[in-house]
Design a protein around this motif. Structure first.
Motif, mmCIF file in Angstrom:
data_model
loop_
_atom_site.group_PDB
_atom_site.id
_atom_site.type_symbol
_atom_site.label_atom_id
_atom_site.label_comp_id
_atom_site.label_asym_id
_atom_site.label_seq_id
_atom_site.Cartn_x
_atom_site.Cartn_y
_atom_site.Cartn_z
ATOM 1 N N TRP A 1 2.654 11.271 4.263
ATOM 2 C CA TRP A 1 3.120 11.656 2.926
ATOM 3 C C TRP A 1 4.650 11.783 2.922
ATOM 4 O O TRP A 1 5.312 11.330 1.985
ATOM 5 C CB TRP A 1 2.473 12.970 2.477
ATOM 6 C CG TRP A 1 2.940 13.348 1.095
ATOM 7 C CD1 TRP A 1 2.416 12.932 -0.096
ATOM 8 C CD2 TRP A 1 4.086 14.145 0.779
ATOM 9 N NE1 TRP A 1 3.166 13.426 -1.134
ATOM 10 C CE2 TRP A 1 4.191 14.167 -0.628
ATOM 11 C CE3 TRP A 1 5.024 14.837 1.540
ATOM 12 C CZ2 TRP A 1 5.204 14.872 -1.285
ATOM 13 C CZ3 TRP A 1 6.037 15.529 0.890
ATOM 14 C CH2 TRP A 1 6.118 15.551 -0.502
ATOM 15 N N VAL A 2 5.222 12.376 3.961
ATOM 16 C CA VAL A 2 6.692 12.476 4.019
ATOM 17 C C VAL A 2 7.296 11.068 4.081
ATOM 18 O O VAL A 2 8.261 10.760 3.361
ATOM 19 C CB VAL A 2 7.156 13.332 5.220
ATOM 20 C CG1 VAL A 2 8.686 13.382 5.279
ATOM 21 C CG2 VAL A 2 6.596 14.751 5.123
ATOM 22 N N HIS A 3 6.695 10.198 4.908
ATOM 23 C CA HIS A 3 7.195 8.811 4.963
ATOM 24 C C HIS A 3 7.133 8.154 3.583
ATOM 25 O O HIS A 3 7.994 7.349 3.232
ATOM 26 C CB HIS A 3 6.358 7.979 5.942
ATOM 27 C CG HIS A 3 6.498 8.389 7.367
ATOM 28 N ND1 HIS A 3 5.446 8.371 8.268
ATOM 29 C CD2 HIS A 3 7.559 8.844 8.085
ATOM 30 C CE1 HIS A 3 5.861 8.794 9.447
ATOM 31 N NE2 HIS A 3 7.132 9.081 9.365
ATOM 32 N N SER A 4 6.126 8.505 2.800
ATOM 33 C CA SER A 4 5.937 7.854 1.500
ATOM 34 C C SER A 4 7.026 8.217 0.492
ATOM 35 O O SER A 4 7.126 7.610 -0.563
ATOM 36 C CB SER A 4 4.561 8.216 0.914
ATOM 37 O OG SER A 4 4.580 9.528 0.364
ATOM 38 N N ARG A 5 7.822 9.225 0.820
ATOM 39 C CA ARG A 5 8.882 9.651 -0.105
ATOM 40 C C ARG A 5 10.031 8.661 -0.158
ATOM 41 O O ARG A 5 10.856 8.710 -1.059
ATOM 42 C CB ARG A 5 9.442 11.031 0.307
ATOM 43 C CG ARG A 5 8.422 12.141 0.396
ATOM 44 C CD ARG A 5 7.863 12.510 -0.948
ATOM 45 N NE ARG A 5 6.698 11.740 -1.318
ATOM 46 C CZ ARG A 5 6.158 11.725 -2.540
ATOM 47 N NH1 ARG A 5 6.692 12.427 -3.498
ATOM 48 N NH2 ARG A 5 5.108 11.004 -2.791
#
Ligand SMILES: NC(=O)c1ccc[n+]([C@@H]2O[C@H](COP(=O)([O-])OP(=O)(O)OC[C@H]3O[C@@H](n4cnc5c(N)ncnc54)[C@H](OP(=O)(O)O)[C@@H]3O)[C@@H](O)[C@H]2O)c1
Length: 144
Positions: free
Chosen positions: A93-97
């Motif tokens: 999810w953090v990577h998806s930012r």
């Protein structure tokens, strides 16, 4: 710019992201696993060893801990549905930012380091992102 940033801690970074991006400044997300909580590994405050800072953190006080388990339950469900681990979902999810947001998960164990690196292979459907989106608004307890 380094700050806490994860599925359950967002506002402090997201209010800055537009200006960081305008200035070409990247974001380093610390505690991206919610200090370990989002991995589902802790089931009660009693799981923390004596002297662990988390035992005195408002989010891990008895009542807050129980309420915040609802957040972990969603992360676990999504992980189970896609053959990933909860830690991988939290990091993905953090990577998806965006490419300018990089998580720095902490671990003392090589096996977890490998598991966490596997998050780079995890991506989300629109429906999964929609289920993750409201979680930070459900958190109980200040982050410090
Ligand atoms: N700039 C700042 O003010 C600041 C503040 C806080 C933290 N940081 C830095 O941010 C980094 C990470 O933050 P953090 O350690 O607070 O929080 P975190 O990365 O959100 O969580 C770390 C916790 O998660 C556990 N963990 C890691 N991978 C796991 C996995 N796959 N499955 C189950 N448990 C797992 C670790 O346990 P084990 O160690 O037992 O594996 C540890 O208890 C550290 O390098 C830290 O120095 C910076």
């Amino acid at each position: 710019m380094q700050s806490e940033y994860s599925l359950w801690t967002r506002e402090n970074v997201e209010e800055l992201l537009p200006v960081l991006r305008e200035l070409g400044i990247g974001t380093v997300a610390y505690s991206p696993l919610g200090r370990g909580f989002l991995t589902g590994r802790f089931t009660s405050p009693a799981d923390f060893e004596p002297g662990d800072f988390r035992a005195s953190n408002p989010r891990f006080a008895q009542d807050a801990f129980a309420a915040n388990m609802r957040i972990v339950d969603v992360v676990k469900q999504i992980a189970a549905g896609k053959g990933a681990t909860p830690a991988q979902v939290a990091l993905a999810w953090v990577h998806s930012r965006g490419d300018d947001v990089v998580p720095i998960p902490g671990t003392r164990r090589p096996a977890r380091l490998e598991e966490n690196a596997g998050a780079l292979e995890v991506s989300f459907t629109r429906d999964e992102l929609d289920r993750l989106e409201p979680l930070s608004r459900q958190v109980v307890g200040a982050r410090y």
